[in-house]
Design a protein around this motif. Structure first.
Motif, mmCIF file in Angstrom:
data_model
loop_
_atom_site.group_PDB
_atom_site.id
_atom_site.type_symbol
_atom_site.label_atom_id
_atom_site.label_comp_id
_atom_site.label_asym_id
_atom_site.label_seq_id
_atom_site.Cartn_x
_atom_site.Cartn_y
_atom_site.Cartn_z
ATOM 1 N N HIS A 104 0.872 -1.158 0.043
ATOM 2 C CA HIS A 104 0.050 -0.186 -0.059
ATOM 3 C C HIS A 104 0.857 1.134 -0.083
ATOM 4 N N LEU A 105 2.230 1.229 0.401
ATOM 5 C CA LEU A 105 3.077 2.246 0.414
ATOM 6 C C LEU A 105 3.329 2.799 -1.046
ATOM 7 N N ASN A 106 3.707 4.256 -1.112
ATOM 8 C CA ASN A 106 4.292 4.482 -2.342
ATOM 9 C C ASN A 106 5.578 3.961 -2.367
ATOM 10 N N GLN A 107 5.824 3.561 -3.582
ATOM 11 C CA GLN A 107 6.893 2.701 -3.810
ATOM 12 C C GLN A 107 8.291 3.111 -3.525
ATOM 13 N N LYS A 108 8.234 4.473 -3.949
ATOM 14 C CA LYS A 108 9.378 5.299 -3.460
ATOM 15 C C LYS A 108 10.001 5.242 -2.106
ATOM 16 N N PHE A 109 9.157 4.871 -1.380
ATOM 17 C CA PHE A 109 9.393 4.717 0.139
ATOM 18 C C PHE A 109 9.821 3.097 0.507
ATOM 19 N N VAL A 110 10.040 2.332 -0.545
ATOM 20 C CA VAL A 110 10.242 1.035 -0.320
ATOM 21 C C VAL A 110 11.579 0.535 -0.845
ATOM 22 N N ASP A 111 12.327 -0.200 -0.459
ATOM 23 C CA ASP A 111 13.785 -0.865 -0.911
ATOM 24 C C ASP A 111 13.096 -1.603 -2.164
ATOM 25 N N ALA A 112 13.980 -1.607 -3.317
ATOM 26 C CA ALA A 112 13.486 -1.872 -4.595
ATOM 27 C C ALA A 112 13.710 -3.530 -4.673
#
Length: 330
Positions: free
Chosen positions: A98-106
């Motif tokens: 659900h998070l903005n993927q800019k905020f998640v390790d790729a």
């Protein structure tokens, strides 16, 4: 520098204890702890809090004998460094999609997850500046003017995540040679370097210095409390970083650590982050923040977190060799 502080939250008879390292602002930490332990009274958390640079250095020093189970609320650039050292345990928290993927390790299974973002700004005390006959800056370049000599404070990047995002962003915006040349000029006008990212703005709000290089939300908070501040977004763009969380590799408290990461990405947790930050990882959660400067998100540079993480040690050594003489005592 905010001294190392340890607080705990948990119910009597808790079955599991977690040691959590954090650089979250002390005023926010107790709220986060209370919300988590309300959901998980069987988990007692021992929180060790300090500034970003101190927590990062502590974790690296403990690499071969890790003490912490989880990091919750440390700069993403620091988490990337820990990841590169093999110090993080990959885990995809429940709800991370659900998070903005800019905020998640790729990576397919992320080693860290973001919480919120904070961005640089200039806190300008209009009353004190007027007494001194100063004119407000509109750019980073303006701060090199002789009128500001002795009237600027900024954070030391070795101890402050905000200080490091400033230095890293100047090197990205102006290039390596231009960035250090800029900091050489800025150093001539700096009165002192603090060991806290929020302190320059707090000091400007209190009238102890007319100009503090800090972060935008601290300025907005101080202005809402009545301080005569303008929060200036320099025209060249601004550095920024994320607070992030991750599990320390090798912990024998995997189940409890994963529950904390699940909570860290939850909508409820992001709503709490929004009380301290205008930009959070969970889309649609953030509400407008009073006095937050217009155009700030648009001014956030295309931050190269890999550059910042991979070059962190070298950048900090160079900065210390050039400028540390004006730092506050530790």
């Amino acid at each position: 520098m905010v001294g190392a502080a340890s607080i705990w939250a948990g119910a009597a008879g808790a079955e599991t204890e977690l040691l959590v390292y954090s650089a979250i602002e002390a005023e926010d930490l107790s709220r986060y702890a209370e919300a988590f332990t309300a959901q998980h009274p069987d988990i007692k958390i021992n929180w060790v809090r300090d500034s970003t640079g101190v927590v990062t250095a502590k974790l690296l020093a403990e690499k071969n004998n890790p003490h912490a189970d989880v990091v919750w609320g440390l700069a993403a650039t620091s988490l990337l460094l820990l990841k590169s050292e093999g110090m993080l345990e990959p885990y995809a928290p429940k709800g991370v999609e659900h998070l903005n993927q800019k905020f998640v390790d790729a990576d397919d299974i992320p080693s860290w997850v973001g919480m919120d973002a904070w961005a640089a700004s200039i806190c300008y005390n209009t009353v004190e500046a007027e007494k001194l006959g100063l004119t407000p800056p509109t750019s980073w370049a303006d701060l090199l003017a002789s009128q500001y000599k002795g009237h600027l404070i900024m954070p030391n990047p070795n101890s402050s995540g905000t200080g490091f995002l400033d230095v890293s962003s100047w090197l990205q915006m102006f290039g390596e040679e231009g960035g250090w040349a800029y900091m050489d000029g800025l150093h001539k006008n700096i009165a002192r370097y603090t060991h806290s990212g929020s302190k320059p703005c707090k000091l400007a709000a209190a009238g102890e210095i007319p100009i503090g290089i800090s972060f935008a939300f601290r300025g907005a908070k101080s202005k809402a409390a009545g301080a005569p501040l303008d929060i200036i977004v320099p025209s060249e763009g601004i550095g920024w970083d994320m607070e992030a969380a991750g599990i320390i590799a090798g912990t024998d408290k995997q189940d409890a650590a994963q529950k904390l990461l699940d909570f860290a990405v939850s909508k409820e947790a992001n709503q709490m982050y929004n009380s301290g930050y205008a930009v959070v990882a969970y889309p649609g959660v953030a509400k407008p923040v009073e006095h937050f400067p217009e155009g700030l998100e648009e001014a956030m540079i295309d931050n190269d977190f890999e550059f910042a993480a991979n070059n962190r040690a070298a950048i900090l050594r160079e900065w210390q060799s050039r400028y540390d003489g004006k730092s506050d005592p530790k």
